[in-house]
Design a protein around this motif. Sequence first.
Motif, PDB file in Angstrom:
ATOM      1  N   VAL A  70       6.928   6.225   1.597  1.00 32.54           N
ATOM      2  CA  VAL A  70       7.109   6.708   2.957  1.00 32.54           C
ATOM      3  C   VAL A  70       8.176   5.837   3.617  1.00 32.54           C
ATOM      4  O   VAL A  70       7.998   4.615   3.707  1.00 32.54           O
ATOM      5  N   PRO A  71       9.296   6.439   4.076  1.00 26.30           N
ATOM      6  CA  PRO A  71      10.329   5.610   4.702  1.00 26.30           C
ATOM      7  C   PRO A  71       9.832   5.003   6.016  1.00 26.30           C
ATOM      8  O   PRO A  71       9.124   5.651   6.778  1.00 26.30           O
ATOM      9  N   TYR A  72      10.192   3.740   6.251  1.00 28.01           N
ATOM     10  CA  TYR A  72       9.857   3.106   7.526  1.00 28.01           C
ATOM     11  C   TYR A  72      11.083   2.498   8.186  1.00 28.01           C
ATOM     12  O   TYR A  72      11.005   2.033   9.318  1.00 28.01           O
ATOM     13  N   GLN A  73      12.239   2.517   7.488  1.00 25.07           N
ATOM     14  CA  GLN A  73      13.465   1.958   8.050  1.00 25.07           C
ATOM     15  C   GLN A  73      14.648   2.688   7.437  1.00 25.07           C
ATOM     16  O   GLN A  73      14.643   2.983   6.245  1.00 25.07           O
ATOM     17  N   ASP A  74      15.683   2.961   8.266  1.00 30.29           N
ATOM     18  CA  ASP A  74      16.859   3.679   7.774  1.00 30.29           C
ATOM     19  C   ASP A  74      17.948   2.767   7.225  1.00 30.29           C
ATOM     20  O   ASP A  74      18.534   3.051   6.201  1.00 30.29           O
ATOM     21  N   ARG A  75      18.263   1.688   7.945  1.00 31.66           N
ATOM     22  CA  ARG A  75      19.382   0.827   7.544  1.00 31.66           C
ATOM     23  C   ARG A  75      18.939  -0.615   7.487  1.00 31.66           C
ATOM     24  O   ARG A  75      18.748  -1.207   8.542  1.00 31.66           O
ATOM     25  N   PRO A  76      18.781  -1.178   6.339  1.00 36.90           N
ATOM     26  CA  PRO A  76      18.819  -0.508   5.042  1.00 36.90           C
ATOM     27  C   PRO A  76      17.572   0.348   4.842  1.00 36.90           C
ATOM     28  O   PRO A  76      16.537   0.104   5.467  1.00 36.90           O
ATOM     29  N   GLU A  77      17.701   1.314   3.967  1.00 40.57           N
ATOM     30  CA  GLU A  77      16.572   2.202   3.687  1.00 40.57           C
ATOM     31  C   GLU A  77      15.450   1.411   3.018  1.00 40.57           C
ATOM     32  O   GLU A  77      15.661   0.723   2.023  1.00 40.57           O
ATOM     33  N   ARG A  78      14.264   1.489   3.615  1.00 44.56           N
ATOM     34  CA  ARG A  78      13.088   0.793   3.074  1.00 44.56           C
ATOM     35  C   ARG A  78      11.889   1.729   3.128  1.00 44.56           C
ATOM     36  O   ARG A  78      11.813   2.599   3.994  1.00 44.56           O
ATOM     37  N   PHE A  79      10.968   1.480   2.210  1.00 41.84           N
ATOM     38  CA  PHE A  79       9.815   2.363   2.069  1.00 41.84           C
ATOM     39  C   PHE A  79       8.516   1.572   2.085  1.00 41.84           C
ATOM     40  O   PHE A  79       8.463   0.420   1.684  1.00 41.84           O
ATOM     41  N   GLU A  80       7.460   2.247   2.518  1.00 44.94           N
ATOM     42  CA  GLU A  80       6.099   1.771   2.348  1.00 44.94           C
ATOM     43  C   GLU A  80       5.482   2.587   1.218  1.00 44.94           C
ATOM     44  O   GLU A  80       5.930   3.702   0.935  1.00 44.94           O
ATOM     45  N   TYR A  81       4.455   2.037   0.608  1.00 44.61           N
ATOM     46  CA  TYR A  81       3.732   2.723  -0.460  1.00 44.61           C
ATOM     47  C   TYR A  81       2.316   2.962   0.029  1.00 44.61           C
ATOM     48  O   TYR A  81       1.619   2.032   0.403  1.00 44.61           O
ATOM     49  N   ARG A  82       1.925   4.222   0.035  1.00 43.77           N
ATOM     50  CA  ARG A  82       0.601   4.579   0.529  1.00 43.77           C
ATOM     51  C   ARG A  82      -0.156   5.366  -0.534  1.00 43.77           C
ATOM     52  O   ARG A  82       0.412   6.173  -1.260  1.00 43.77           O
ATOM     53  N   LEU A  83      -1.452   5.137  -0.567  1.00 41.29           N
ATOM     54  CA  LEU A  83      -2.301   5.867  -1.499  1.00 41.29           C
ATOM     55  C   LEU A  83      -2.314   7.347  -1.154  1.00 41.29           C
ATOM     56  O   LEU A  83      -2.391   7.727   0.019  1.00 41.29           O
ATOM     57  N   THR A  84      -2.250   8.176  -2.166  1.00 41.52           N
ATOM     58  CA  THR A  84      -2.424   9.612  -2.013  1.00 41.52           C
ATOM     59  C   THR A  84      -3.907   9.938  -2.181  1.00 41.52           C
ATOM     60  O   THR A  84      -4.708   9.045  -2.493  1.00 41.52           O
ATOM     61  N   ARG A  85      -4.249  11.187  -2.043  1.00 42.10           N
ATOM     62  CA  ARG A  85      -5.633  11.596  -2.294  1.00 42.10           C
ATOM     63  C   ARG A  85      -6.040  11.228  -3.727  1.00 42.10           C
ATOM     64  O   ARG A  85      -7.136  10.737  -3.976  1.00 42.10           O
ATOM     65  N   LYS A  86      -5.129  11.458  -4.660  1.00 42.64           N
ATOM     66  CA  LYS A  86      -5.395  11.103  -6.063  1.00 42.64           C
ATOM     67  C   LYS A  86      -5.643   9.606  -6.191  1.00 42.64           C
ATOM     68  O   LYS A  86      -6.531   9.168  -6.939  1.00 42.64           O
ATOM     69  N   GLY A  87      -4.877   8.802  -5.465  1.00 40.92           N
ATOM     70  CA  GLY A  87      -5.069   7.358  -5.487  1.00 40.92           C
ATOM     71  C   GLY A  87      -6.390   6.936  -4.881  1.00 40.92           C
ATOM     72  O   GLY A  87      -7.096   6.083  -5.419  1.00 40.92           O
TER      73      GLY A  87
END
Length: 149
Positions: A70-87
């Motif tokens: 899940v993106p949380y920042q544009d410059r520089p582009e950074r992501f968070e990792y979140r559990l899905t339903r499967k997770g």
Amino acid sequence: MALPRTYESQNCSIARSLEIVGDRWTMLVVRAAFEGVRRFDDFQDVLGVARNVLTDRLSRLCDEGILRRVPYQDRPERFEYRLTRKGVELWPTMMSLMAWGDRHYAPDGPPTLIGHRGCPGTLTANFTCDACGASLGPADVEPRPGPGR
């Protein structure tokens, strides 16, 4: 003789599941995600894992649909990792594995107790609260220091 990494010749759901989550770092990344860790640097700080290993495990968990980026920042582009339903569906497995480890490998008692949020009770083997009897899921619990800490 080393075991093969994949088990295509075995018609076994355990073997197929282990292909995805049967690695120590993979399970520890999932554990950290359940504890609220979301960002790459935070995973690395909590786990002490090499960046290349963490990158590989996060990518694999995303490819398998256990985590999502899940993106949380544009410059520089950074992501968070979140559990899905499967997770999230791995939670009972994680709790059962922890309880097994507590019974067999925690001579001073469990290092972490899984408490019922807002209640003095803790998680039982039947995924209920030992104080109030409520059925518990991952959103209902919080880690608490145990006697083996």
